[in-house]
Design an enzyme around this catalytic site. Sequence first.
Site, mmCIF file in Angstrom:
data_model
loop_
_atom_site.group_PDB
_atom_site.id
_atom_site.type_symbol
_atom_site.label_atom_id
_atom_site.label_comp_id
_atom_site.label_asym_id
_atom_site.label_seq_id
_atom_site.Cartn_x
_atom_site.Cartn_y
_atom_site.Cartn_z
ATOM 1 N N ALA A 69 0.780 -1.107 0.052
ATOM 2 C CA ALA A 69 0.010 -0.118 -0.155
ATOM 3 C C ALA A 69 0.977 1.269 0.066
ATOM 4 O O ALA A 69 2.017 1.292 0.295
ATOM 5 C CB ALA A 69 -0.842 -0.024 1.144
ATOM 6 N N GLY A 114 0.352 -4.699 0.869
ATOM 7 C CA GLY A 114 -0.769 -5.009 0.063
ATOM 8 C C GLY A 114 -0.608 -5.735 -1.225
ATOM 9 O O GLY A 114 -1.644 -6.196 -1.970
ATOM 10 N N GLU A 117 -0.956 -9.358 -0.260
ATOM 11 C CA GLU A 117 -2.307 -9.498 -0.213
ATOM 12 C C GLU A 117 -3.366 -9.762 -1.506
ATOM 13 O O GLU A 117 -3.988 -10.315 -1.466
ATOM 14 C CB GLU A 117 -2.788 -8.098 0.915
ATOM 15 C CG GLU A 117 -2.280 -8.319 2.129
ATOM 16 C CD GLU A 117 -2.957 -7.099 2.851
ATOM 17 O OE1 GLU A 117 -2.620 -6.029 2.817
ATOM 18 O OE2 GLU A 117 -3.630 -7.422 3.936
ATOM 19 N N GLU A 137 3.870 -4.767 7.597
ATOM 20 C CA GLU A 137 3.143 -3.627 8.130
ATOM 21 C C GLU A 137 3.588 -3.397 9.725
ATOM 22 O O GLU A 137 3.654 -2.168 10.102
ATOM 23 C CB GLU A 137 1.531 -4.112 8.072
ATOM 24 C CG GLU A 137 1.003 -3.932 6.767
ATOM 25 C CD GLU A 137 1.218 -5.310 5.880
ATOM 26 O OE1 GLU A 137 1.904 -5.909 6.246
ATOM 27 O OE2 GLU A 137 0.603 -5.151 4.843
HETATM 28 N N1 COA Z 1 4.644 3.095 -0.925
HETATM 29 C C1 COA Z 1 5.061 4.204 -1.464
HETATM 30 N N2 COA Z 1 6.058 4.442 -2.256
HETATM 31 C C2 COA Z 1 6.804 3.281 -2.335
HETATM 32 C C3 COA Z 1 6.475 2.029 -1.689
HETATM 33 C C4 COA Z 1 5.303 1.924 -0.922
HETATM 34 N N3 COA Z 1 4.928 0.797 -0.404
HETATM 35 N N4 COA Z 1 7.417 1.110 -2.142
HETATM 36 C C5 COA Z 1 8.402 1.621 -2.930
HETATM 37 N N5 COA Z 1 8.061 3.042 -3.029
HETATM 38 C C6 COA Z 1 8.678 4.016 -3.647
HETATM 39 C C7 COA Z 1 9.979 4.701 -2.947
HETATM 40 O O1 COA Z 1 9.532 5.520 -1.898
HETATM 41 C C8 COA Z 1 10.713 5.245 -4.020
HETATM 42 O O2 COA Z 1 10.300 6.433 -4.190
HETATM 43 P P1 COA Z 1 11.191 7.725 -4.515
HETATM 44 O O3 COA Z 1 11.945 7.257 -5.939
HETATM 45 O O4 COA Z 1 10.196 8.882 -4.910
HETATM 46 O O5 COA Z 1 11.985 8.013 -3.383
HETATM 47 C C9 COA Z 1 10.584 4.213 -5.165
HETATM 48 O O6 COA Z 1 9.204 3.653 -4.991
HETATM 49 C C10 COA Z 1 11.623 3.110 -5.431
HETATM 50 O O7 COA Z 1 11.784 2.497 -4.311
HETATM 51 P P2 COA Z 1 13.180 2.411 -3.384
HETATM 52 O O8 COA Z 1 12.889 2.028 -2.043
HETATM 53 O O9 COA Z 1 14.108 3.486 -3.796
HETATM 54 O O10 COA Z 1 13.629 1.029 -4.230
HETATM 55 P P3 COA Z 1 14.447 0.118 -3.421
HETATM 56 O O11 COA Z 1 15.004 -0.973 -4.364
HETATM 57 O O12 COA Z 1 15.863 0.513 -2.691
HETATM 58 O O13 COA Z 1 13.762 -1.100 -2.325
HETATM 59 C C11 COA Z 1 11.832 -2.077 -1.428
HETATM 60 C C12 COA Z 1 12.750 -1.450 -2.842
HETATM 61 C C13 COA Z 1 10.658 -2.794 -1.797
HETATM 62 C C14 COA Z 1 12.645 -2.814 -0.633
HETATM 63 C C15 COA Z 1 11.200 -0.559 -0.434
HETATM 64 O O14 COA Z 1 10.945 -0.028 -1.616
HETATM 65 C C16 COA Z 1 10.481 -0.821 0.512
HETATM 66 O O15 COA Z 1 10.896 -1.316 1.647
HETATM 67 N N6 COA Z 1 9.242 -0.321 0.311
HETATM 68 C C17 COA Z 1 8.185 -0.305 0.958
HETATM 69 C C18 COA Z 1 7.666 -1.916 1.423
HETATM 70 C C19 COA Z 1 6.769 -1.822 2.529
HETATM 71 O O16 COA Z 1 6.848 -1.688 3.564
HETATM 72 N N7 COA Z 1 5.254 -2.282 1.994
HETATM 73 C C20 COA Z 1 4.463 -2.247 2.865
HETATM 74 C C21 COA Z 1 3.538 -1.133 3.098
HETATM 75 S S1 COA Z 1 2.149 -1.647 3.768
#
Ligand code: COA
Length: 259
Positions: A69, A114, A117, A137
């Site tokens: 999400a 999400g 999910e 989460e």
């Molecule tokens: N919500 C909003 N933005 C998200 C996102 C999310 N769940 N997951 C990734 N993004 C965005 C990042 O903020 C980044 O945006 P920016 O370039 O404007 O800064 C872009 O997507 C790329 O992500 P980034 O984190 O730079 O890639 P990465 O390869 O370093 O890491 C992940 C990948 C998936 C490990 C990391 O993005 C992450 O941990 N995301 C969140 C995962 C999460 O907790 N999801 C559950 C939410 S309930």
Amino acid sequence: MNQSYDTLLAKVDEAGICTLTINRPDKLNALNQKVLNDLQNAVQDIAEHEEVDGLIITGTGDKAFVAGADIKELSELDTETGREVSEKGQSIFQHIEELDIPVIAAVNGYALGGGCELAMACHIRIASKNAVMGLPEVSLGLIPGYGGTQRLTALVGRAKALELIMTGRFVKADEALQAGLVNKIAEDSVMDEAYEMMSSILKQGPLAIRNAIRAVEAAGSKNGYNEEASLFGDLCGSDDFKEGTTAFLEKRKPDFSGK
Ligand code: COA
């Protein structure tokens, strides 16, 4: 219905297979309210579109299925809006799960929160070798809210579900397979393997596939066995059943009409 939505790509081919691609690559296909609204509309359109016989859901690019999400939007929720958002996500994912056509998730990278999910709401999950799944989460001070606590428990059992939800840790494709979170890992292209599996499902009796989804949906409920008997009986009165059994006895391939 080669429809276009702002954040989704929907394409139906001549075999009646619809590919729905979550398309928000700059945010790793994270589900904001816009994506959820598009998904709600697309699922409704697919449900109403008789020419669609199967659905494959995937994400744009080779890095992410859906990275969760949208955390920026989540950060603005309060008690009331949080409950509303959870109920909305649950309802969209339930609609996917209850579609009368087979739904396969082609998990092509991160499927977190999400995104995990969403994959779990699909009937079958095929993972790419680089897939990473999890429900992180708790690291945000939350729990999964789009059905994840319920579906993960059903898929992997209570102990493993609690472990994954309470640690929030990510699992790679091989652990996801071992735990029962995905059905298989694609050797090469995850889309090709999803398409191949869908094609083999669509060769079967269409009414039988529909009733199989309904019967399995009733598993665990009080009237699951009654539901199975009733769906089985309905099929025994169908043209597809006559054709399927006759074709077997005549040593030929069936030609199902879906009636
Ligand atoms: N919500 C909003 N933005 C998200 C996102 C999310 N769940 N997951 C990734 N993004 C965005 C990042 O903020 C980044 O945006 P920016 O370039 O404007 O800064 C872009 O997507 C790329 O992500 P980034 O984190 O730079 O890639 P990465 O390869 O370093 O890491 C992940 C990948 C998936 C490990 C990391 O993005 C992450 O941990 N995301 C969140 C995962 C999460 O907790 N999801 C559950 C939410 S309930």
